[in-house]
Scaffold this motif. Structure first.
Motif, PDB file in Angstrom:
ATOM      1  N   SER A 110      -6.882   9.623 -11.820  1.00  0.00           N
ATOM      2  CA  SER A 110      -8.304  10.154 -11.477  1.00  0.00           C
ATOM      3  C   SER A 110      -8.291  11.592 -11.841  1.00  0.00           C
ATOM      4  O   SER A 110      -9.345  12.104 -11.512  1.00  0.00           O
ATOM      5  CB  SER A 110      -8.869  10.057 -10.190  1.00  0.00           C
ATOM      6  N   THR A 139     -17.125   3.857 -11.420  1.00  0.00           N
ATOM      7  CA  THR A 139     -17.685   3.655 -10.231  1.00  0.00           C
ATOM      8  C   THR A 139     -17.132   2.793  -9.254  1.00  0.00           C
ATOM      9  O   THR A 139     -17.481   2.564  -8.027  1.00  0.00           O
ATOM     10  CB  THR A 139     -19.354   3.493 -10.245  1.00  0.00           C
ATOM     11  N   GLY A 140     -16.722   1.624 -10.217  1.00  0.00           N
ATOM     12  CA  GLY A 140     -16.171   0.540  -9.420  1.00  0.00           C
ATOM     13  C   GLY A 140     -14.683   0.884  -9.064  1.00  0.00           C
ATOM     14  O   GLY A 140     -14.179   0.130  -8.217  1.00  0.00           O
ATOM     15  N   ALA A 141     -14.099   1.817  -9.548  1.00  0.00           N
ATOM     16  CA  ALA A 141     -12.696   2.168  -9.150  1.00  0.00           C
ATOM     17  C   ALA A 141     -12.451   2.574  -7.728  1.00  0.00           C
ATOM     18  O   ALA A 141     -13.407   3.323  -7.399  1.00  0.00           O
ATOM     19  CB  ALA A 141     -12.008   2.971  -9.878  1.00  0.00           C
ATOM     20  N   GLN A 142     -11.646   2.172  -6.976  1.00  0.00           N
ATOM     21  CA  GLN A 142     -11.565   2.506  -5.452  1.00  0.00           C
ATOM     22  C   GLN A 142     -11.226   3.925  -5.270  1.00  0.00           C
ATOM     23  O   GLN A 142     -10.348   4.325  -5.679  1.00  0.00           O
ATOM     24  CB  GLN A 142     -10.637   1.487  -4.799  1.00  0.00           C
ATOM     25  N   ARG A 143     -12.076   4.513  -4.483  1.00  0.00           N
ATOM     26  CA  ARG A 143     -11.939   6.020  -4.147  1.00  0.00           C
ATOM     27  C   ARG A 143     -11.722   7.003  -5.170  1.00  0.00           C
ATOM     28  O   ARG A 143     -11.303   8.071  -5.106  1.00  0.00           O
ATOM     29  CB  ARG A 143     -10.655   6.099  -3.141  1.00  0.00           C
ATOM     30  N   ALA A 179      -8.415   9.030  -4.397  1.00  0.00           N
ATOM     31  CA  ALA A 179      -7.717   8.345  -5.100  1.00  0.00           C
ATOM     32  C   ALA A 179      -6.706   9.111  -6.239  1.00  0.00           C
ATOM     33  O   ALA A 179      -7.391   9.960  -6.738  1.00  0.00           O
ATOM     34  CB  ALA A 179      -8.201   7.165  -5.835  1.00  0.00           C
ATOM     35  N   SER A 228       0.938  -1.108   0.004  1.00  0.00           N
ATOM     36  CA  SER A 228      -0.041  -0.078   0.058  1.00  0.00           C
ATOM     37  C   SER A 228       1.037   1.241  -0.196  1.00  0.00           C
ATOM     38  O   SER A 228       1.912   1.225   0.280  1.00  0.00           O
ATOM     39  CB  SER A 228      -0.974   0.032   1.318  1.00  0.00           C
ATOM     40  N   GLY A 253     -13.106  11.333  -5.313  1.00  0.00           N
ATOM     41  CA  GLY A 253     -12.555  10.867  -4.242  1.00  0.00           C
ATOM     42  C   GLY A 253     -11.057  11.120  -4.153  1.00  0.00           C
ATOM     43  O   GLY A 253     -10.481  12.034  -4.722  1.00  0.00           O
ATOM     44  N   HIS A 310      -6.359   2.257 -10.942  1.00  0.00           N
ATOM     45  CA  HIS A 310      -5.787   0.860 -11.187  1.00  0.00           C
ATOM     46  C   HIS A 310      -6.714  -0.312 -11.314  1.00  0.00           C
ATOM     47  O   HIS A 310      -7.389  -0.332 -10.225  1.00  0.00           O
ATOM     48  CB  HIS A 310      -4.720   0.652 -10.076  1.00  0.00           C
TER      49      HIS A 310
END
Lengths: 253, 253
Positions: free
Chosen positions: B143, B180-184, B208, A222, B206, B212
């Motif tokens: 992003s 919408t599925g990408a984290q943050r 991010a 991370s 967000g 990825h």
DNA sequence: GCAAAAGTGTTTCCTTTACACCCATGT
DNA sequence: ACATGGGTGTAAAGGAAACACTTTTGC
């Protein structure tokens, strides 16, 4: 209106892979500020000299690698007012990727593993970090990994470059399929290399620059990279981290 | 040894998406070399001023966007000796991504579609090209596309940003799933936007930075291929008007 | 023969792509 | 009702990951 004039220098982050370590070309300062610390090779631009020309001259005369096949590209520019205590210096950093070369002509220059270079003169540690991260990122989506190899190399040698630069392990079989399958990445020479096991095909760099689709490095760890605090101006978000690097989003006023 | 001192400037490539075009902030030169040509906003660094601070100041005072939420990052540095015929100027270019903003405070500044900016003063065309390509590339694996959107935006608005910057068409349904599925990447606000069809969920950026796995732009089209036509957005006038209201708020002291 | 490294085949998993279909609103 | 755009389901295609297995050398 008076236009301030400042000294402009070019600093080089020359990276290579040798003895299982990603290493940078540095020299030990014997005078001036930060005496005794490692520093990146650098030099001031001349009045009629282009920036790439300065980078090539510094590589040749100062770094001592006059005829080496070093891939040079501009990294980024550092201009914080007090980065050099003697005078204001705006420094344009260049990143160089080199194969495992013979020792530089300049005897005071030496290759040092980047992991051990924790304390460097001026802001050179920051510059080095940016260079290393740029190199890591470019292996993903360009064919530049081959710049770390000699003229002719095996797939295994190329894979070790990736493994050392990324500090990770890669499956030899999937790596082989990936790089030999990529269009124009590698060109067979026809000759073979033998070292311990079955002889391996030798390759030269192809003329492809981009690797498509990219080879993404494992991102299991991370985000450890902490972005430096940026004193932001009026309202704009000034993200000064370089391409692809760490968190750089700041809330807007 | 004599160290040459040169003028160092910061030039800005400020991009936005407005009226279905990727546009840059430029001004018309009325004097000096390249009189009559468009030029990028720029200014010389001050002696005690950091490069990001200069960029923020130029954005505020010269470009006329003092309180705009512009994502700024260093692009690259241009130092060819004759790039300015009057004196040697080394210019550090910054790239800015902005939402569709009200007109800049500086009346001579204007947004011009980058496709029409074929002739610019000095080497600004080259700088602009580099900025556009950087923006296109960053949409793939960061992003940052949301930096072209207002504070709250719909997935469709974000998709139109991608379509216009990349000059391509994207499947609305797959794009929706991807972002919408990408984290943050996106955070639901809870409110909805209504414009013609079913109301759409509103999102904010967000925290991010990296996307990825990346969203790779289509690379199948050959260079000369006819670009698929991108229809204008819904009721551009109305959307811009509401934006004006929202963005014209006086800054909080 | 055995170890070591090169290289191929194959299966599984995941992502992308393409597209049928339903949902919620304005007119 | 119907047009318009928002959003979900789903199957096919393609690449990545994991790993069994064969090939070719040195000793």
């Amino acid at each position: 209106m008076e236009v301030p004039r400042v000294a402009v220098s070019v600093d080089l982050v020359i990276l290579t892979v040798r003895e299982s370590h990603l290493s940078a070309l540095v020299w030990r300062r014997h005078a001036g500020p930060h005496r005794g610390l490692w520093a990146l090779p650098g030099g001031f631009i001349r009045l009629e000299e282009d920036l790439p020309a300065t980078a090539a001259r510094v590589l040749s005369e100062r770094a001592g690698l006059p005829d080496a096949p070093v891939h040079l590209e501009q990294l980024r520019t550092y201009g914080y007012p007090d980065r050099d205590p003697r005078q204001r210096v705006v420094s344009v950093a260049y990143l160089g990727l080199a194969p495992d070369l013979p020792a530089p002509d300049q005897p005071q220059m030496s290759w040092q593993p980047v992991g051990g270079l924790t304390e460097l003169a001026f802001d050179h540690h920051h510059i080095l970090q940016d260079g290393v991260e740029r190199a890591r990122a470019k292996l993903e989506y360009t064919s530049l990994g081959a710049a770390f190899c000699r003229d002719e190399f095996t797939v295994a040698e190329l894979r070790r470059v990736y493994e050392i630069v990324w500090d990770t392990r890669l499956d030899p079989r999937n790596f082989h399929r990936k790089v030999t399958g990529a269009q124009r990445f590698l060109v067979e020479t026809g000759s073979m290399s033998s070292s311990g096991g079955r002889p391996a095909q030798l390759y030269r760099r192809g003329d492809a620059d981009l690797l498509h689709p990219p080879m993404l490095r494992p991102r299991t760890r991370s985000a450890g990279a902490v972005a430096p605090e940026i004193p932001d101006g009026p309202a704009a978000v000034v993200a000064d981290a370089s391409l692809l690097v760490g968190a750089n989003r700041t809330p807007v006023a």
